[in-house]
Write an enzyme that holds these catalytic residues in place. Structure first.
Site, PDB file in Angstrom:
ATOM      1  N   ARG A 219      -6.983   5.555  -5.746  1.00  0.00           N
ATOM      2  CA  ARG A 219      -6.708   6.984  -5.910  1.00  0.00           C
ATOM      3  C   ARG A 219      -6.969   7.429  -7.348  1.00  0.00           C
ATOM      4  NH1 ARG A 219      -0.724   7.317  -3.901  1.00  0.00           N
ATOM      5  NH2 ARG A 219      -1.040   9.575  -4.102  1.00  0.00           N
TER       6      ARG A 219
ATOM      7  N   ILE B 252       0.865  -1.177   0.000  1.00  0.00           N
ATOM      8  CA  ILE B 252       0.000   0.000   0.000  1.00  0.00           C
ATOM      9  C   ILE B 252       0.902   1.227   0.000  1.00  0.00           C
ATOM     10  CG2 ILE B 252      -2.038  -1.055   1.037  1.00  0.00           C
ATOM     11  CD1 ILE B 252      -1.173  -0.141   3.736  1.00  0.00           C
ATOM     12  N   ASP B 253       0.365   2.349  -0.441  1.00  0.00           N
ATOM     13  CA  ASP B 253       1.173   3.552  -0.628  1.00  0.00           C
ATOM     14  C   ASP B 253       1.680   4.105   0.701  1.00  0.00           C
ATOM     15  OD1 ASP B 253       0.669   3.419  -3.372  1.00  0.00           O
ATOM     16  OD2 ASP B 253      -1.183   4.574  -3.154  1.00  0.00           O
ATOM     17  N   ARG B 254       2.692   4.940   0.603  1.00  0.00           N
ATOM     18  CA  ARG B 254       3.345   5.509   1.791  1.00  0.00           C
ATOM     19  C   ARG B 254       2.342   6.182   2.723  1.00  0.00           C
ATOM     20  NH1 ARG B 254       5.339  10.648   2.903  1.00  0.00           N
ATOM     21  NH2 ARG B 254       4.968  11.309   0.768  1.00  0.00           N
TER      22      ARG B 254
END
Length: 306
Positions: free
Chosen positions: A239, A138-140
């Site tokens: 997103r 998963i993204d930062r």
């Protein structure tokens, strides 16, 4: 080796163009390092090797071959991890905000992987030297559940569940605007943005099928609180899909509004639940992660405003 290809948006000397380009990515190189890559024939323009004085033209296609770092470059870094579930073969953590999942060239430390190799355990090797144990990412700035495999058999079993949609991933998100529908399915292919390699866009060219299901939980004056369930797992899928329907995630620095870049918490996107079949016991397991306090406070403030 790792190859990066992009289309030049500016003209000028190749070394200056590359320094400017990498300054916008997570892989930042000095001009000296760039010149070394050119000298070592690691830089091509329109499929031809070039010299340091080569003048790039707008729309030239530039390819840079970067050496792949190895685990010998990684530093074990003990850091507290919130463990939601653990047994002999797998681990599920609650990833905090601003923690990068795995190292990349130019960012070798302060990642979840650094924390994992600091633990005295073995991890799966399926995803390569820089991603021990990492089944998915998963993204930062995305918080929440992340599953990690302790051996290759478990890793393959979990990957198969992702591919066959047995492993379910649900997210909570706060988005801009009011989504009229109570439920919706976004079925739109996603590919790399040709104008900005850091972004993904809905496109029919060089794309992969992507499906996100949306359920509205709560509406506010200018925002909507939603649940998202992934049917596929493309990079930046939620997103990019929410941006596509003109309801970007609040605080998203890449796909959101100008004001979102100033949001101190970052993006309000939380991987709150994982459901999967345990690869050994074959029993269903559901693991949930509570919303971060900042996310809860944001919702409370919106409820106060009405």
């Amino acid at each position: 080796m790792n190859k990066i290809t992009f289309v030049a948006s500016t003209s000028g000397r190749i070394d200056k163009v590359l320094v400017a380009y990498f300054a916008t990515t997570a892989t930042i190189f000095s001009r000296t390092k760039i010149q070394e890559l050119i000298t070592q024939n690691q830089v091509q323009v329109n499929d031809q090797f070039v010299h340091q004085n080569y003048l790039v033209q707008v729309n030239d296609t530039i390819t840079v071959t970067l050496p792949s770092p190895s685990t010998t470059n990684l530093t074990p870094m003990a850091m507290p991890l919130t463990v939601l579930y653990e047994d002999d073969v797998l681990l599920v953590i609650d990833k905090p905000n601003n923690l990068v999942v795995h190292p990349a060239l130019g960012h070798l430390n302060d990642t979840l992987v650094n924390a994992l190799i600091a633990r005295s355990e073995d991890w799966s090797t399926v995803s390569g030297e820089l991603r021990p144990g990492i089944v998915h990412r998963i993204d930062r700035q995305t918080t929440g559940t992340l599953i990690i495999a302790k051996n290759d058999f478990i890793h393959h079993q979990l990957q198969e569940q992702i591919q066959t949609k047995q492993l379910q991933r649900r997210y909570l998100a706060l988005v801009h605007g009011n989504i009229v529908e109570t439920q919706a399915k976004i079925d739109a292919p996603i590919g790399r943005d040709p104008q900005d390699r850091k972004k993904m866009v809905v496109t029919a060219k060089n794309s992969k099928k992507a499906v996100t299901n949306i359920l509205v939980i709560e509406r506010f004056n200018d925002y909507t609180y939603i649940e998202c369930e992934l049917e596929t797992g493309r990079t930046h899928q939620i997103r990019a899909h929410l941006k596509y329907i003109n309801h970007p995630v609040v605080g998203d620095p890449l796909y959101g509004t100008v004001a979102d870049k100033k949001e101190s918490f970052g993006q309000y996107l939380h991987a709150y639940q994982l459901t999967f079949m345990h690869p050994i016991t074959n029993l269903p397991i559901t693991v949930s992660a509570a919303l971060p306090l900042e996310f809860e406070n944001k919702l409370a403030a919106l409820r106060t405003k009405g």
